[in-house]
Structure formats: C-alpha cells, structure tokens
Design a protein around this motif. Structure first.
Motif: not given
Ligand code: ASP
Length: 426
Positions: A360, A356, A389, A315, A393, A276-277
């Motif tokens: 969002g 990261i 997320d 995002t 991502t 998720a980054s």
C-alpha cells in the motif's frame, strides 16, 4: 556480520519493532528535542527514508501498469458473473473509501501534535477541474504517464492495452491458436519481476523507520508522535466499520450467517493479520470458503482467486485516510473536490497494490501526487505501517470472502441440489 544475518532472518515486523526501539534509544542519546550535535548532521539520518521513498515512487507506476494488464489477461471470469463481480467490487471499495474519509474528517487525527518534517511545501494548486482533467486524459506519448507518474493517464494507457490484449486472447482461443501465450507469459514475468524488486525495497523499510524516528525524536522529542497515535486509532475505527458493513451485506445478501462467517473464516483472517499478505493467505482463504463455510467452488474462486488480485478495500480506505491525515498535519485541509480526487486515485491505487506486505505504501505515492501532497510525509506513516498493514490486510481478505459469499447468493449449495432432486431437475 553474523548478527546482521540473524536479524535479517526475523520477520519484517520484528525487524521494524527492533528498528523502532533502537531509534528511540539513539533519539534520546542525541538529545530528545534538544539536539546535542548540529541539527544538520542529525538530519542526515533521514537519508535511507528519502531513498526508499524515491524507490517506491519509481516502482509505483510500472506496478500499477502491469497489474492492470496482468489482471485483464489472466483473470478467468465467467461472463455471467463478471458484471455482478464488478458491481460488488466497486461498491465495496467505494464504501471503504467513504468510511475512511468520513472517519478522518470527523476524528481529525492530524490536528493533534505537530508532526511537520520541516520540508518546504508549496500549497497545493491541484483541485478537481473537470475540463482540465478531460484535456489531460490523453498523454502526449505512451511512456509519458510512466515518466510523470500521472495515474489517470497511466490507467488509460494500461486499460487500452489490457482490453485489446484480452480481446485478442479470446479471438485466438476461439481460433484454437496459442499466439497470445508469449505476451501473456512476458507480462506475468515482468509483473513478478517488479514485485521482486518491490520486495527488495520493502526489506529495507526497517532502515527507513530507524532513520526517520531517531531523527524526529532527536530534533523534536516525542510530542510529534501524538497525532500518529490518533491516526492509528482512527484507521482501526474505520476498518472495524468496514467489517461491520461486510457482515451486514453478508447477512442480507447471502445464505451465510455473519457469526459463522467470522468463526469459520477466522483461519484466513488470522493468517492475513500475521502474514500481512493477502496473496500468501489466498490458498487458506479459498480453502476455508469451500471446506468450512461451504460455498460453491465457483463462488469461492471468484472472490478469493480473482478478487484477491485487485480487491483491496482495506488498502483503499487506508490510502484515502493517510492523504487526509497528512493534509491535516500540514494544515492544508483538502477541499471536497480534492477529496473526490483522493477517492478516485485510491480506488486505482488499491487495485494496483500487490497482495504483499507494505505494498500500500508503494501506490500511496500516486494518491499523494494527485492532490499535490508531498510524498516525503509517507515516511511518517512508515513508523506505524507494519501494524496497520496487518489490520488492513485482514480487511482485504474479509472483502474477498464477502464477495464470494455474495456471489454464492441466498441459496445454500446442498439446499439447491436437494430442491433439484425433489423436482427431478438435474
Ligand atoms: N499488505 C496488503 C495485502 O497484502 C497490501 C497493502 O500493503 O495494503 O493485502
């Protein structure tokens, strides 16, 4: 104490799932819609969520401010590619937001089930008034946009500093001077410091999830969550449409075949989904673009290294959809002009979102304030954000990969070299 330490070592999404399960149990024990104790006591369960959202709101403005200056100061973009890159980034982000808004308008995820938090909401008076907006462009003081969380003014101030600092840097470099280095370092350190604080707040998100879910279940039962299910589906549909748009652009605008693009790029996409980054995924994105897909290093670095700093189409799509979803829940459908405002602020919010987990959510507060939606409602989204997320991502990273492929153009690296050799050009 030891158990708490052990839980803290689990990845964030496991902690959130754990918090969800615990919240469901507590919500059921407290009555699942027929509270067994005083509702006003149960309402206190929302406290961690309120505090965490306040902290996110506070962090949003410095984060965006520093992100803009940092990007302008540190990005190494050859001037020839700069314009093409900017065009690709803007069109991709606009497309993402348009897809998000269309899907949310057509599927109307917020009209199912009643998810109201019982917060007093004054109907939004904010509409898009071009004259008002123009008059409002210039802040009364440099710090006012930071105090008022006014995104448009904030962007004006940040861009002014960013453009001037970049210009000074170029001038100093031409004169072989290093006077710009201290300010560049200061901005980098401050930016990192804000991101560390954001990390702290994000670590507390499981508490927010626990509080808000247990409170909602205890007071209203499970019915309110129906519309969240529709929202998750709507976001996934929109993200898939965005992925199809990328593949179409790759097909028509580069030499890479879309199937190869997905197959060979899957390492980066899977890493993005699991971490998720997009920042954590960046080295892998860069490597697969060069080693597996076979792009030129310059194109890969433009998309993966430069783009990943501020290119977050997933995002942008998500923030725009969230605003519409909450307005539907509140039965306060946003007008076309308000949706245009959502569009503008979502672009900015996505640029400001760090790569990261859950970033969002931080900048979403600005999108909500711009059209007068209560940011308290972001709490509802926290419950599904751990999953969405990951999905957005992956799309953020796919967006960076797409930009790289498009910058690489229609001629493959080796083919170009062969052609040069054949014609004797070096
Ligand atoms: N987690 C996303 C990323 O790293 C940012 C976001 O929360 O939207 O790209």
């Amino acid at each position: 104490m030891n158990t708490l330490k052990k839980i803290a070592q689990f990845p964030l999404y496991i902690q959130i799932v754990f918090a969800l399960i615990l919240a469901i149990i507590v919500g059921i024990i407290l009555g699942a819609g027929n509270p067994i104790i005083s509702p006003s006591l149960i309402e206190h369960l929302a406290l961690p969520c309120t505090l965490i959202l306040k902290a996110l709101r506070t962090l949003a403005t410095p984060l965006i401010f520093l992100a803009i200056i940092h990007t302008f100061l540190t990005a190494e973009i050859p001037s020839r590619s700069g314009r093409k890159l900017a065009f690709l980034l803007i069109t991709n982000t606009l497309m993402a937001i348009i897809i998000g808004l269309l899907v949310a308008n057509i599927l109307q995820p917020g009209i199912h089930g009643n998810l109201e938090l019982g917060i007093d909401i004054k109907p939004s008076e904010k509409t898009l008034d071009p004259w008002g907006l123009l008059q409002d462009l210039i802040p009364d003081s440099v710090v006012k946009p930071l105090v008022d969380n006014n995104v448009i003014q904030l962007i004006i101030v940040a861009l002014s500093f960013a453009i001037v600092l970049r210009g000074l840097k170029t001038k100093f470099i031409e004169e072989n001077k290093t006077d710009y280095l201290p300010i560049e370092k200061l901005i980098t350190v401050l930016f990192e410091a804000v991101i560390i604080i954001v990390h702290w707040v994000i670590k507390l998100v499981p508490f927010a999830v626990f509080g808000i879910v247990s409170q909602t279940i205890a007071l209203k039962g499970f019915a309110p969550f129906k519309s969240l299910g529709f929202f998750v589906i709507a976001v996934i549909v929109a993200l898939i449409l965005q992925a199809i748009y990328y593949l179409t652009r790759v097909y028509f605008g580069s030499w890479v075949h879309p199937i190869d693009f997905i197959k060979k790029g899957s390492d980066a996409l899977i890493t993005a989904f699991s971490t998720a980054s997009s920042t954590a995924t960046m080295p892998i994105t860069f490597e697969v673009l060069i080693e597996k897909i076979g792009l030129r290093e310059s194109s890969a670095s433009l998309g993966a290294l430069v783009g990943s700093n501020f290119n977050n189409d997933g995002t942008a799509l998500y923030e725009a959809m969230s605003a519409l979803f909450i307005s539907q829940i509140l039965n306060q459908q946003l007008t076309l002009t308000q949706q245009i405002m959502v569009m503008l602020t979502s672009i900015i919010a996505s640029v400001g979102a760090a790569g990261i987990p859950e970033a969002g959510l931080v900048t979403m507060t600005l999108v909500f304030t711009s059209v007068g939606l209560p940011t308290e409602y972001i709490a509802i989204l926290v419950t599904v954000d751990w999953f969405l997320d990951r999905c957005r991502t992956a799309i953020n990273v796919m967006g960076d990969m797409t930009v790289s492929a498009l910058v690489d153009g229609k001629t493959r690296k080796e083919k170009l070299e062969e052609a040069f050799i054949e014609t004797g050009i070096k």
